[in-house]
Design a protein around this motif. Structure first.
Motif, PDB file in Angstrom:
ATOM      1  N   THR A 130       0.823  -1.208   0.000  1.00  0.00           N
ATOM      2  CA  THR A 130       0.000   0.000   0.000  1.00  0.00           C
ATOM      3  C   THR A 130       0.858   1.260   0.000  1.00  0.00           C
ATOM      4  N   GLN A 131       2.186   1.113   0.014  1.00  0.00           N
ATOM      5  CA  GLN A 131       3.079   2.263   0.096  1.00  0.00           C
ATOM      6  C   GLN A 131       3.348   2.876  -1.275  1.00  0.00           C
ATOM      7  N   ALA A 132       3.681   4.171  -1.252  1.00  0.00           N
ATOM      8  CA  ALA A 132       4.092   4.846  -2.478  1.00  0.00           C
ATOM      9  C   ALA A 132       5.353   4.172  -2.997  1.00  0.00           C
ATOM     10  N   ASN A 133       5.537   4.154  -4.272  1.00  0.00           N
ATOM     11  CA  ASN A 133       6.704   3.582  -4.961  1.00  0.00           C
ATOM     12  C   ASN A 133       6.710   2.057  -4.974  1.00  0.00           C
ATOM     13  N   PHE A 134       5.709   1.404  -4.404  1.00  0.00           N
ATOM     14  CA  PHE A 134       5.588  -0.055  -4.486  1.00  0.00           C
ATOM     15  C   PHE A 134       5.153  -0.427  -5.896  1.00  0.00           C
ATOM     16  N   ILE A 135       5.757  -1.489  -6.450  1.00  0.00           N
ATOM     17  CA  ILE A 135       5.357  -1.947  -7.790  1.00  0.00           C
ATOM     18  C   ILE A 135       4.719  -3.338  -7.714  1.00  0.00           C
ATOM     19  N   ALA A 136       5.444  -4.302  -7.143  1.00  0.00           N
ATOM     20  CA  ALA A 136       4.928  -5.671  -7.067  1.00  0.00           C
ATOM     21  C   ALA A 136       5.729  -6.433  -6.028  1.00  0.00           C
ATOM     22  N   TRP A 137       5.201  -7.588  -5.597  1.00  0.00           N
ATOM     23  CA  TRP A 137       5.959  -8.439  -4.684  1.00  0.00           C
ATOM     24  C   TRP A 137       5.479  -9.870  -4.777  1.00  0.00           C
ATOM     25  N   GLY A 138       6.254 -10.753  -4.172  1.00  0.00           N
ATOM     26  CA  GLY A 138       5.883 -12.155  -4.080  1.00  0.00           C
ATOM     27  C   GLY A 138       5.168 -12.458  -2.768  1.00  0.00           C
ATOM     28  N   GLY A 139       4.760 -11.412  -2.034  1.00  0.00           N
ATOM     29  CA  GLY A 139       4.118 -11.558  -0.734  1.00  0.00           C
ATOM     30  C   GLY A 139       5.083 -11.172   0.375  1.00  0.00           C
ATOM     31  N   TYR A 140       4.555 -10.893   1.543  1.00  0.00           N
ATOM     32  CA  TYR A 140       5.392 -10.469   2.672  1.00  0.00           C
ATOM     33  C   TYR A 140       6.463 -11.524   2.945  1.00  0.00           C
ATOM     34  N   GLY A 141       7.700 -11.079   3.135  1.00  0.00           N
ATOM     35  CA  GLY A 141       8.823 -11.975   3.400  1.00  0.00           C
ATOM     36  C   GLY A 141       9.475 -12.503   2.135  1.00  0.00           C
ATOM     37  N   SER A 142       9.062 -11.992   0.991  1.00  0.00           N
ATOM     38  CA  SER A 142       9.573 -12.445  -0.301  1.00  0.00           C
ATOM     39  C   SER A 142      10.214 -11.252  -1.014  1.00  0.00           C
ATOM     40  N   TRP A 143      10.491 -11.397  -2.295  1.00  0.00           N
ATOM     41  CA  TRP A 143      11.036 -10.317  -3.106  1.00  0.00           C
ATOM     42  C   TRP A 143      10.019  -9.197  -3.201  1.00  0.00           C
ATOM     43  N   ILE A 144      10.530  -7.995  -3.461  1.00  0.00           N
ATOM     44  CA  ILE A 144       9.637  -6.855  -3.659  1.00  0.00           C
ATOM     45  C   ILE A 144      10.279  -5.905  -4.668  1.00  0.00           C
ATOM     46  N   TYR A 145       9.475  -5.426  -5.609  1.00  0.00           N
ATOM     47  CA  TYR A 145       9.926  -4.422  -6.571  1.00  0.00           C
ATOM     48  C   TYR A 145       9.508  -3.053  -6.063  1.00  0.00           C
ATOM     49  N   TRP A 146      10.484  -2.154  -5.973  1.00  0.00           N
ATOM     50  CA  TRP A 146      10.216  -0.760  -5.638  1.00  0.00           C
ATOM     51  C   TRP A 146      10.612   0.097  -6.837  1.00  0.00           C
ATOM     52  N   HIS A 147       9.894   1.183  -7.051  1.00  0.00           N
ATOM     53  CA  HIS A 147      10.358   2.178  -8.008  1.00  0.00           C
ATOM     54  C   HIS A 147      11.620   2.787  -7.435  1.00  0.00           C
ATOM     55  N   GLU A 148      12.593   3.107  -8.277  1.00  0.00           N
ATOM     56  CA  GLU A 148      13.872   3.625  -7.795  1.00  0.00           C
ATOM     57  C   GLU A 148      13.710   4.863  -6.907  1.00  0.00           C
ATOM     58  N   ASN A 149      12.652   5.649  -7.100  1.00  0.00           N
ATOM     59  CA  ASN A 149      12.427   6.821  -6.252  1.00  0.00           C
ATOM     60  C   ASN A 149      12.171   6.445  -4.794  1.00  0.00           C
ATOM     61  N   GLY A 150      11.790   5.193  -4.550  1.00  0.00           N
ATOM     62  CA  GLY A 150      11.499   4.748  -3.195  1.00  0.00           C
ATOM     63  C   GLY A 150      12.677   4.103  -2.499  1.00  0.00           C
ATOM     64  N   VAL A 151      13.789   3.914  -3.189  1.00  0.00           N
ATOM     65  CA  VAL A 151      14.969   3.280  -2.597  1.00  0.00           C
ATOM     66  C   VAL A 151      16.030   4.367  -2.450  1.00  0.00           C
ATOM     67  N   GLU A 152      16.097   4.922  -1.252  1.00  0.00           N
ATOM     68  CA  GLU A 152      16.943   6.079  -0.974  1.00  0.00           C
ATOM     69  C   GLU A 152      18.378   5.889  -1.456  1.00  0.00           C
ATOM     70  N   GLY A 153      18.847   6.853  -2.240  1.00  0.00           N
ATOM     71  CA  GLY A 153      20.237   6.875  -2.675  1.00  0.00           C
ATOM     72  C   GLY A 153      20.536   6.087  -3.935  1.00  0.00           C
ATOM     73  N   TRP A 154      19.669   5.191  -4.342  1.00  0.00           N
ATOM     74  CA  TRP A 154      19.966   4.283  -5.448  1.00  0.00           C
ATOM     75  C   TRP A 154      19.201   4.661  -6.705  1.00  0.00           C
ATOM     76  N   ASP A 155      19.836   4.434  -7.841  1.00  0.00           N
ATOM     77  CA  ASP A 155      19.229   4.634  -9.154  1.00  0.00           C
ATOM     78  C   ASP A 155      19.463   3.382  -9.985  1.00  0.00           C
ATOM     79  N   THR A 156      18.651   3.221 -11.009  1.00  0.00           N
ATOM     80  CA  THR A 156      18.823   2.091 -11.914  1.00  0.00           C
ATOM     81  C   THR A 156      18.650   2.565 -13.348  1.00  0.00           C
ATOM     82  N   GLU A 157      19.260   1.856 -14.252  1.00  0.00           N
ATOM     83  CA  GLU A 157      19.068   2.116 -15.679  1.00  0.00           C
ATOM     84  C   GLU A 157      18.000   1.184 -16.256  1.00  0.00           C
ATOM     85  N   ALA A 158      17.352   0.384 -15.414  1.00  0.00           N
ATOM     86  CA  ALA A 158      16.289  -0.509 -15.884  1.00  0.00           C
ATOM     87  C   ALA A 158      15.187   0.331 -16.532  1.00  0.00           C
ATOM     88  N   SER A 159      14.668  -0.116 -17.651  1.00  0.00           N
ATOM     89  CA  SER A 159      13.688   0.668 -18.400  1.00  0.00           C
ATOM     90  C   SER A 159      12.400   0.903 -17.614  1.00  0.00           C
TER      91      SER A 159
END
Length: 151
Positions: free
Chosen positions: A59-88
């Motif tokens: 339910t958080q801003a910048n959330f994209i998708a996940w495999g459920g709590y305790g699993s992988w999670i995709y965040w938009h790069e704006n939500g991961v402080e300090g980090w950027d990606t070149e992923a399209s």
């Protein structure tokens, strides 16, 4: 067939940059004060501790998708402080420590590089010349008998 943990190899890479050239500032107007310390910036979120995965991460801003709590999670790069990606799609994939029996080298989370496409995961920061900088990047690579991966 080997388990996922049996198909893992580890490697720690250490990079050292030692800039011994003193700073030389050019073309700064007389009415502008500039301190070299203005450019020093800390490396941010080095252990990928932010954002923290919770049972309501979806339910958080910048959330994209996940495999459920305790699993992988995709965040938009704006939500991961300090980090950027070149992923399209601007996704950064974080895993909690212990997911797939892989413990984070430091902290409670780690990022998966090239999670779903080849891309860069990086930070941009500056230092003052003569600064000693050491980056240690623990990496983990899946060992696959039919695909050669290079880190």
């Amino acid at each position: 067939m080997p388990t996922f943990v049996e198909m893992v190899a580890t490697c720690t890479q250490t990079f050292t940059v030692n800039d011994t050239e003193p700073p030389v500032l050019h073309d700064i107007p007389d009415d502008v004060e500039f301190e070299c310390s203005d450019c020093v910036q800390s490396f941010l979120n080095s252990s990928f501790e932010n954002p923290v995965q919770t049972t309501t991460s979806n339910t958080q801003a910048n959330f994209i998708a996940w495999g459920g709590y305790g699993s992988w999670i995709y965040w938009h790069e704006n939500g991961v402080e300090g980090w950027d990606t070149e992923a399209s799609d601007n996704r950064i994939e974080l895993h909690p420590s212990g997911f797939n029996n892989i413990n984070s080298a430091d902290g409670n989370q780690h990022a998966e590089l090239n999670a779903h496409q080849n891309s860069d995961l990086f930070q941009t920061f500056c230092t003052v010349p003569t600064t000693y900088l050491q980056l240690v990047l623990p990496t983990l690579k899946e060992v696959n008998q039919t695909i050669h991966q290079t880190i």
